[in-house]
Motif scaffolding. Structure first.
Motif, PDB file in Angstrom:
ATOM      1  N   GLU A 174      14.120   2.531  -2.661  1.00 35.06           N
ATOM      2  CA  GLU A 174      13.690   2.767  -4.034  1.00 35.06           C
ATOM      3  C   GLU A 174      12.353   3.501  -4.010  1.00 35.06           C
ATOM      4  O   GLU A 174      11.610   3.437  -3.036  1.00 35.06           O
ATOM      5  N   PHE A 175      12.059   4.184  -5.118  1.00 35.25           N
ATOM      6  CA  PHE A 175      10.773   4.859  -5.288  1.00 35.25           C
ATOM      7  C   PHE A 175      10.133   4.302  -6.559  1.00 35.25           C
ATOM      8  O   PHE A 175      10.205   4.917  -7.629  1.00 35.25           O
ATOM      9  N   PRO A 176       9.495   3.145  -6.454  1.00 32.22           N
ATOM     10  CA  PRO A 176       9.078   2.395  -7.646  1.00 32.22           C
ATOM     11  C   PRO A 176       7.994   3.049  -8.486  1.00 32.22           C
ATOM     12  O   PRO A 176       7.892   2.770  -9.678  1.00 32.22           O
ATOM     13  N   ASN A 177       7.171   3.878  -7.900  1.00 25.81           N
ATOM     14  CA  ASN A 177       6.036   4.420  -8.643  1.00 25.81           C
ATOM     15  C   ASN A 177       6.233   5.851  -9.150  1.00 25.81           C
ATOM     16  O   ASN A 177       5.295   6.465  -9.650  1.00 25.81           O
ATOM     17  N   LEU A 178       7.440   6.376  -8.997  1.00 23.27           N
ATOM     18  CA  LEU A 178       7.692   7.748  -9.439  1.00 23.27           C
ATOM     19  C   LEU A 178       7.728   7.837 -10.953  1.00 23.27           C
ATOM     20  O   LEU A 178       8.364   7.010 -11.620  1.00 23.27           O
ATOM     21  N   GLU A 179       7.055   8.837 -11.476  1.00 20.75           N
ATOM     22  CA  GLU A 179       7.078   9.075 -12.921  1.00 20.75           C
ATOM     23  C   GLU A 179       7.934  10.290 -13.226  1.00 20.75           C
ATOM     24  O   GLU A 179       7.904  11.291 -12.518  1.00 20.75           O
ATOM     25  N   ILE A 223       6.873  -0.915   2.331  1.00 18.19           N
ATOM     26  CA  ILE A 223       6.566   0.243   1.489  1.00 18.19           C
ATOM     27  C   ILE A 223       5.915   1.304   2.370  1.00 18.19           C
ATOM     28  O   ILE A 223       4.945   1.022   3.092  1.00 18.19           O
ATOM     29  N   ASN A 225       4.425   5.357   2.475  1.00 20.65           N
ATOM     30  CA  ASN A 225       4.020   6.561   1.748  1.00 20.65           C
ATOM     31  C   ASN A 225       4.478   7.777   2.551  1.00 20.65           C
ATOM     32  O   ASN A 225       4.015   8.004   3.671  1.00 20.65           O
ATOM     33  N   VAL A 245       5.345  10.201  -1.882  1.00 23.96           N
ATOM     34  CA  VAL A 245       5.851   9.112  -2.720  1.00 23.96           C
ATOM     35  C   VAL A 245       5.803   7.801  -1.943  1.00 23.96           C
ATOM     36  O   VAL A 245       5.833   7.785  -0.707  1.00 23.96           O
ATOM     37  N   ASP A 246       5.727   6.699  -2.682  1.00 21.44           N
ATOM     38  CA  ASP A 246       5.871   5.370  -2.077  1.00 21.44           C
ATOM     39  C   ASP A 246       7.351   5.022  -2.057  1.00 21.44           C
ATOM     40  O   ASP A 246       8.015   5.026  -3.101  1.00 21.44           O
ATOM     41  N   LEU A 248      10.103   2.146  -1.095  1.00 22.21           N
ATOM     42  CA  LEU A 248      10.325   0.727  -0.814  1.00 22.21           C
ATOM     43  C   LEU A 248      11.671   0.562  -0.116  1.00 22.21           C
ATOM     44  O   LEU A 248      12.711   0.938  -0.649  1.00 22.21           O
TER      45      LEU A 248
END
Length: 266
Positions: A174-179, A223, A225, A245-246, A248
């Motif tokens: 998953e890429f939890p912090n992507l906007e 996690i 980067n 990207v971070d 997970l």
């Protein structure tokens, strides 16, 4: 005898494909290349041994390449042409058989902001034991190196287009912090950049590369980067915005167990 200008030993090589060694009669010619047939003229020798080297010929394409850096805001288009595009050369059959092209790779385009045309003396680029067939004038090749202005565009990539590649069956990513959306700027040839679409550009994070960096066969949960590699053409692109990207990583078994526990609570 005063009319004699030269003695010629002539060998007929029509249809020959290998070197010739033969003995031929000498013939006398005047200054206007007229044959002199006079029995009163006595020669000290009537014939000579003649060795003739027979060379194979071949039409070979010319490949052009540039050195130096074009003017700021410009880049090589990759479209290089020559007039003529091929050259006829001669050499021993074994040498000619291995010759596939003539490379001209030292055309300096430093500071150029448009197509650059120059004249090249192709004889200077022939390999050893290969000879140009034709006049000196014909050996002058007009070479053009393509140069274009750089096009820059911003692309908004959907988050769903960012994926983990080489993901083992035991892991979920998953890429939890992507906007939404992921913005990148791509610079390159106008024709290449304009053919790109935000919806079709895929961003990839390689699990294999991560494992190699960690020195492990299987990447543990956690996690990470990581830099994103975008799936775009290899040629015609000057630069792409670097995106990190971070990511997970979780084991799928844990995910399944969590789902089962929730069901039991309900």
């Amino acid at each position: 005898i005063s009319k004699v200008s030269k003695a010629v030993a002539s060998v007929n090589v029509a249809g020959m494909s290998s070197d010739i060694s033969t003995r031929v009669d000498l013939k006398l010619y005047d200054s206007e290349d007229n044959l002199i047939e006079n029995s009163s003229i006595v020669k000290n020798i009537d014939s000579v041994n003649v060795n003739v080297e027979i060379l194979a010929t071949k039409d070979v394409p010319i490949i052009f390449a540039a050195t130096g850096v074009p003017a700021a805001g410009h880049m090589l288009s990759g479209v290089n042409t020559g007039v003529p595009a091929t050259v006829k050369v001669a050499g021993k059959q074994a040498v000619i058989d291995t010759l596939t092209s003539i490379e001209v790779s030292d055309i300096n385009v430093t500071g150029q902001n448009s197509d650059m045309t120059t004249i090249v003396a192709i004889k200077e680029y022939l390999p050893d034991n290969v000879y140009y067939v034709g006049s000196t004038t014909d050996s002058q090749i007009s070479a053009t190196i393509g140069i274009e202005a750089i096009e820059r565009r911003t692309f908004r990539i959907p988050v769903t287009n960012i994926i983990a590649t080489d993901l083992p069956d035991t892991l979920a990513a998953e890429f939890p912090n992507l906007e939404e959306p992921v913005e990148i700027q791509i610079s390159g040839l106008k024709s290449v950049v304009q053919a790109l679409s935000s919806n079709t550009i895929i961003g990839m994070v390689s699990i294999t590369s991560l494992a190699e960096e960690l020195g492990v066969e299987e990447v543990p949960e956690g996690i990470y980067n990581r830099a994103v590699t975008f799936q775009i053409p290899d040629s015609g692109i000057e630069s792409v915005t670097e995106i990190r990207v971070d990511m997970l990583l979780q084991k799928k078994e844990a995910e399944n167990q969590s789902t089962q526990d929730k069901k039991e609570v309900q």
